[in-house]
Design a protein around this motif. Structure first.
Motif, PDB file in Angstrom:
ATOM      1  N   LEU A  28       3.424  -5.564 -10.057  1.00 37.96           N
ATOM      2  CA  LEU A  28       2.686  -5.593  -8.791  1.00 37.96           C
ATOM      3  C   LEU A  28       1.226  -5.266  -9.063  1.00 37.96           C
ATOM      4  O   LEU A  28       0.914  -4.225  -9.655  1.00 37.96           O
ATOM      5  CB  LEU A  28       3.272  -4.580  -7.801  1.00 37.96           C
ATOM      6  CG  LEU A  28       4.771  -4.672  -7.509  1.00 37.96           C
ATOM      7  CD1 LEU A  28       5.160  -3.650  -6.462  1.00 37.96           C
ATOM      8  CD2 LEU A  28       5.136  -6.067  -7.035  1.00 37.96           C
ATOM      9  N   VAL A  29       0.325  -6.137  -8.621  1.00 41.06           N
ATOM     10  CA  VAL A  29      -1.104  -5.978  -8.905  1.00 41.06           C
ATOM     11  C   VAL A  29      -1.857  -5.768  -7.594  1.00 41.06           C
ATOM     12  O   VAL A  29      -1.735  -6.563  -6.650  1.00 41.06           O
ATOM     13  CB  VAL A  29      -1.669  -7.209  -9.633  1.00 41.06           C
ATOM     14  CG1 VAL A  29      -3.118  -6.963 -10.047  1.00 41.06           C
ATOM     15  CG2 VAL A  29      -0.827  -7.552 -10.842  1.00 41.06           C
ATOM     16  N   LYS A  33      -9.990  -4.729  -2.048  1.00 41.13           N
ATOM     17  CA  LYS A  33     -11.405  -4.583  -2.376  1.00 41.13           C
ATOM     18  C   LYS A  33     -11.718  -3.309  -3.152  1.00 41.13           C
ATOM     19  O   LYS A  33     -12.769  -3.219  -3.786  1.00 41.13           O
ATOM     20  CB  LYS A  33     -12.231  -4.609  -1.088  1.00 41.13           C
ATOM     21  CG  LYS A  33     -12.314  -5.985  -0.451  1.00 41.13           C
ATOM     22  CD  LYS A  33     -13.239  -5.960   0.738  1.00 41.13           C
ATOM     23  CE  LYS A  33     -13.412  -7.379   1.299  1.00 41.13           C
ATOM     24  NZ  LYS A  33     -14.294  -7.391   2.468  1.00 41.13           N
ATOM     25  N   SER A  34     -10.803  -2.337  -3.086  1.00 40.80           N
ATOM     26  CA  SER A  34     -11.067  -1.090  -3.793  1.00 40.80           C
ATOM     27  C   SER A  34     -11.139  -1.311  -5.304  1.00 40.80           C
ATOM     28  O   SER A  34     -11.807  -0.564  -6.021  1.00 40.80           O
ATOM     29  CB  SER A  34      -9.990  -0.053  -3.458  1.00 40.80           C
ATOM     30  OG  SER A  34      -8.716  -0.484  -3.881  1.00 40.80           O
ATOM     31  N   VAL A  35     -10.454  -2.332  -5.814  1.00 41.63           N
ATOM     32  CA  VAL A  35     -10.509  -2.649  -7.252  1.00 41.63           C
ATOM     33  C   VAL A  35     -11.930  -3.048  -7.638  1.00 41.63           C
ATOM     34  O   VAL A  35     -12.458  -2.630  -8.679  1.00 41.63           O
ATOM     35  CB  VAL A  35      -9.508  -3.767  -7.608  1.00 41.63           C
ATOM     36  CG1 VAL A  35      -9.601  -4.116  -9.080  1.00 41.63           C
ATOM     37  CG2 VAL A  35      -8.085  -3.345  -7.249  1.00 41.63           C
ATOM     38  N   PRO A 104      13.039  -2.900 -13.322  1.00 43.26           N
ATOM     39  CA  PRO A 104      11.989  -1.884 -13.152  1.00 43.26           C
ATOM     40  C   PRO A 104      10.720  -2.500 -12.568  1.00 43.26           C
ATOM     41  O   PRO A 104      10.489  -3.712 -12.668  1.00 43.26           O
ATOM     42  CB  PRO A 104      11.765  -1.382 -14.586  1.00 43.26           C
ATOM     43  CG  PRO A 104      12.215  -2.501 -15.458  1.00 43.26           C
ATOM     44  CD  PRO A 104      13.360  -3.154 -14.730  1.00 43.26           C
ATOM     45  N   ILE A 105       9.897  -1.633 -11.959  1.00 45.81           N
ATOM     46  CA  ILE A 105       8.673  -2.086 -11.302  1.00 45.81           C
ATOM     47  C   ILE A 105       7.465  -1.488 -12.012  1.00 45.81           C
ATOM     48  O   ILE A 105       7.397  -0.270 -12.213  1.00 45.81           O
ATOM     49  CB  ILE A 105       8.666  -1.673  -9.816  1.00 45.81           C
ATOM     50  CG1 ILE A 105       9.850  -2.313  -9.077  1.00 45.81           C
ATOM     51  CG2 ILE A 105       7.352  -2.066  -9.142  1.00 45.81           C
ATOM     52  CD1 ILE A 105      10.024  -1.803  -7.650  1.00 45.81           C
ATOM     53  N   LEU A 106       6.517  -2.337 -12.377  1.00 44.38           N
ATOM     54  CA  LEU A 106       5.251  -1.904 -12.953  1.00 44.38           C
ATOM     55  C   LEU A 106       4.171  -2.183 -11.912  1.00 44.38           C
ATOM     56  O   LEU A 106       3.971  -3.338 -11.526  1.00 44.38           O
ATOM     57  CB  LEU A 106       4.983  -2.659 -14.253  1.00 44.38           C
ATOM     58  CG  LEU A 106       3.846  -2.168 -15.158  1.00 44.38           C
ATOM     59  CD1 LEU A 106       4.074  -2.654 -16.585  1.00 44.38           C
ATOM     60  CD2 LEU A 106       2.486  -2.668 -14.681  1.00 44.38           C
ATOM     61  N   ILE A 107       3.493  -1.140 -11.464  1.00 48.25           N
ATOM     62  CA  ILE A 107       2.501  -1.314 -10.397  1.00 48.25           C
ATOM     63  C   ILE A 107       1.115  -0.916 -10.898  1.00 48.25           C
ATOM     64  O   ILE A 107       0.915   0.189 -11.402  1.00 48.25           O
ATOM     65  CB  ILE A 107       2.903  -0.512  -9.134  1.00 48.25           C
ATOM     66  CG1 ILE A 107       1.863  -0.691  -8.029  1.00 48.25           C
ATOM     67  CG2 ILE A 107       3.133   0.968  -9.437  1.00 48.25           C
ATOM     68  CD1 ILE A 107       2.327  -0.175  -6.692  1.00 48.25           C
ATOM     69  N   ILE A 108       0.170  -1.854 -10.799  1.00 45.00           N
ATOM     70  CA  ILE A 108      -1.209  -1.635 -11.247  1.00 45.00           C
ATOM     71  C   ILE A 108      -2.056  -1.393 -10.003  1.00 45.00           C
ATOM     72  O   ILE A 108      -2.310  -2.312  -9.215  1.00 45.00           O
ATOM     73  CB  ILE A 108      -1.733  -2.844 -12.032  1.00 45.00           C
ATOM     74  CG1 ILE A 108      -0.788  -3.172 -13.198  1.00 45.00           C
ATOM     75  CG2 ILE A 108      -3.143  -2.595 -12.533  1.00 45.00           C
ATOM     76  CD1 ILE A 108      -1.098  -4.497 -13.879  1.00 45.00           C
ATOM     77  N   SER A 109      -2.504  -0.141  -9.803  1.00 48.03           N
ATOM     78  CA  SER A 109      -3.211   0.192  -8.564  1.00 48.03           C
ATOM     79  C   SER A 109      -3.990   1.489  -8.738  1.00 48.03           C
ATOM     80  O   SER A 109      -3.737   2.270  -9.665  1.00 48.03           O
ATOM     81  CB  SER A 109      -2.207   0.335  -7.414  1.00 48.03           C
ATOM     82  OG  SER A 109      -2.825   0.777  -6.224  1.00 48.03           O
ATOM     83  N   ILE A 133      -5.618   2.675 -12.235  1.00 44.76           N
ATOM     84  CA  ILE A 133      -6.953   2.122 -12.464  1.00 44.76           C
ATOM     85  C   ILE A 133      -7.927   2.868 -11.549  1.00 44.76           C
ATOM     86  O   ILE A 133      -7.525   3.496 -10.578  1.00 44.76           O
ATOM     87  CB  ILE A 133      -6.998   0.607 -12.174  1.00 44.76           C
ATOM     88  CG1 ILE A 133      -6.561   0.318 -10.732  1.00 44.76           C
ATOM     89  CG2 ILE A 133      -6.140  -0.157 -13.159  1.00 44.76           C
ATOM     90  CD1 ILE A 133      -6.758  -1.111 -10.310  1.00 44.76           C
ATOM     91  N   GLY A 134      -9.187   2.795 -11.859  1.00 43.75           N
ATOM     92  CA  GLY A 134     -10.178   3.492 -11.045  1.00 43.75           C
ATOM     93  C   GLY A 134     -10.563   4.820 -11.652  1.00 43.75           C
ATOM     94  O   GLY A 134      -9.923   5.326 -12.587  1.00 43.75           O
TER      95      GLY A 134
END
Length: 630
Positions: A28-29, A33-35, A104-109, A133-134
């Protein structure tokens, strides 16, 4: 013939095959806009590129990639332009999609959510691996977390504004909170925040001096070392209405309905009610915006003559003591052939009522009203909000109707005992609000001197930056029936740049809808017109520069860590993706399953046999033809 017989028999054999099923890895990506605000676009794309090129990972997992913002969708391309983030919805959707799978779930946030349920408490049967990230560094920050205000106020009244302010930091700091109307300060307060005292709720009572839409700006002064000041300011608006309503209730008898009407109407503080007996009233009806005639008889003759002469708006409530012979002679647009026998009339909500908006508050379940039995006839156009129901039998006779002609508005309630309705409404919802709102809607319609418009527009006066602006319209024909044949269009003009945008409306259910995207901040005016008709409506709205995705100073790694622990996964930072991949590869819980599938397979290929049969028949025909056998 043998081949044809073989085709008819079509022998089959059973064949068993082994199918290998790899576990699914859902990626999940964050596409909000915060990225972009955190300048992480390049890093996100590099992580995705690394996943795609990792042969071992792709060999072990079936990788499915999704992007999410307000909604989740299969990843096609990343734009990082979503105005909101709903992490909870993204995780819940993937759990539903991969129900019963080892996935499994990989979430990039960055972990900052703006809408939806709190994702920390999502029930996930799949293990979750967040990649943060961030900027994870926590800076000093003052922000307006929430602002609560009513949409409407009355002229010269005070209206409350509730503001929740939050502080993040270790030091004790001082600041000043202010509310501005244009360049004028209408409220201010000095505040002190500390690590322990990091939240304050401020309530300001402002006075509504100007009729129409008024815009305000709430602001908390920047402190030293504060990095993000976009969350220090928030705009809001309020529509000030110049409406003071006085209602007169005239009655020929004492009845509990009188108190019910008074309480329901006065639940709105801008309305006052006087209750008087008809034979004692010697005042002026001009002092009132609405007159309620409760069970009128001959004692009402003077007041009713004044109402007819001045074309004043009124509500007539009939019952067991109503003199219908007297009312019928006044030619009010309705009459009733009543007999000296009463009947109990239940209420049925009329879905096609269009005069004003009124939801069904459970009218069908309310106690029946009592009135004299007889047929009702109208000589003027009318709309029925409620219809009569007699002992469970639906009729087309009205129970509550409204009439409008020559700018005079009239309503008739054919029955007494409405006090029971208010009690029933309270029992159903533990509040009088629904019933009082119903009476309030009726009173507001009758007390208003405004002529009903064939075109009504529903739009907000304030929109956040880059939001999808939704405007709806309701258009009726000359008989005030919804006209779905009409074509509507909206013309929007930027007051500063004079740039014009024109869009058509779409017909959705029983209203016209228009959606406008990517309007820059500024003041706008709009015109909604009916194509081919000289009917239009004007309005204005403002697009603020407040963007919710830019209100965060750092990535919320703490919340993502709690999510990972609750779901049985682990949290990783953007520079530790190799460790993440090793974790996934070494985890023995993710393994390929082997499943045997038994299928019935045709012993012969019927297409070739059929082709061969046709070929033999063709050859036989030519041979017989050659030897003259045909």
């Amino acid at each position: 013939m043998f081949l044809i017989l073989l085709l008819l028999i079509n022998p089959t054999i059973k064949k068993t095959t082994l199918v290998n099923t790899k576990p699914t890895l859902a990626v999940l990506v964050d596409n909000s806009k915060s990225v972009t605000f955190f300048k992480e676009v390049k890093n996100v794309k590099e992580i995705l590129n690394t996943i795609a090129k990792n042969k071992e990972l792709n060999s072990k997992f079936t990788i499915e990639t999704f992007s999410f913002g307000e909604n989740i969708q299969v990843l096609d391309s990343l734009s990082f332009d979503n105005n909101n983030t709903n992490i909870y919805e993204a995780i819940a959707s993937i759990n539903e999609l991969n129900k019963g799978k080892n996935a499994p779930i990989l979430i990039i946030s960055d972990g900052n959510q703006t809408i939806g349920n709190d994702y920390e408490y999502v029930n996930s049967k799949q293990q979750i691996y967040p990649v943060v990230i961030g900027d994870t560094t926590k800076y000093k920050d003052l922000k307006i977390k929430q602002l609560n205000v009513n949409k409407y106020s009355y002229i010269k009244n005070k209206f409350p504004v509730e503001v929740i302010l939050n502080y993040e930091g270790e030091e004790t700091v001082k600041s000043k909170f202010s509310i501005f109307s244009g360049k004028k300060t209408v409220f201010s307060k000095n505040l002190t925040f500390s690590k322990l005292e990091n939240s304050k709720t401020i309530t300001a009572n402002l006075t509504s001096n100007k009729e129409g839409v008024n815009y305000y700006t709430a602001s908390i002064r920047k402190i030293e070392g504060e990095k993000n000041t976009r969350n220090n300011t928030k705009s809001f608006s309020i529509e000030v209405i110049n409406e003071q309503t006085k209602v007169l209730i005239l009655s020929s008898i004492l009845h509990p309905d009188l108190g019910t009407f008074k309480k329901a109407i006065e639940s709105n503080k801008q309305r006052s009610v006087e209750v008087q007996l008809a034979h004692k009233f010697n005042g002026q009806i001009n002092d009132y915006q609405l007159v309620i005639l409760f069970q009128p008889n001959y004692q009402f003759r003077v007041v009713l003559d004044r109402i007819i002469e001045r074309k004043s708006n009124f509500l007539l409530v009939s019952g067991a003591n109503t003199d219908w012979n007297f009312i019928n002679k006044k030619q009010l647009g309705f009459s009733k052939k009543a007999i000296n026998q009463t009947e109990n009339y239940g209420a049925t909500y009329n879905e096609s009522f269009l005069t004003f908006f009124q939801k069904n508050i459970g009218f069908n379940e309310f106690s029946p009203l009592k009135d004299k039995f007889g047929d009702i006839t109208f000589t003027k156009d009318h709309q029925d909000l409620l219809l009569q129901n007699i002992n469970g039998v639906q009729t087309q006779q009205p129970l509550l109707s409204v009439l409008e002609q020559n700018n005079q508005k009239t309503a008739v309630l054919f029955g007494e005992g409405i006090w029971k309705w208010r009690s029933s409404s309270f029992l159903n919802s533990n509040s009088f609000q629904d019933f009082d709102q119903f009476i309030g809607n009726l009173v507001q319609y009758l007390a208003s001197k405004k002529k009903r418009n064939r075109l009504e527009i529903n739009a907000e006066s304030l929109y956040p930056a880059n939001a999808n602006i939704h405007i709806s319209a309701f258009y009726v024909d000359k008989n005030y029936n919804f006209d779905d044949r009409a074509s509507l269009e909206i013309t929007i003009t930027n007051k500063a740049t004079k740039e014009v945008t024109k869009l058509p409306f779409s017909l959705i259910n029983k209203s016209f809808q228009a959606s406008i995207e990517n309007l820059p901040s500024g003041d706008y005016s709009y015109k909604v017109a009916v194509v081919g008709q000289k009917i239009s409506k004007y309005g204005q709205f403002k697009v603020t520069d407040y963007e919710i995705e830019e209100q965060f100073t750092h990535a919320n790694s703490d919340k993502l860590q709690k999510l990972a622990q609750k779901a049985g996964g682990k949290l990783f930072y953007k520079n530790k993706t190799n460790t993440l991949f090793k974790e996934l590869m070494d985890n023995k819980a993710y393994f390929t399953t082997q499943k045997s599938i038994t299928k019935e397979q045709n012993l012969i290929d019927w297409k070739w046999i059929l082709f061969f049969v046709i070929g033999l028949f063709t050859a036989e025909w030519f041979i017989r033809k050659y030897y003259g056998k045909i």
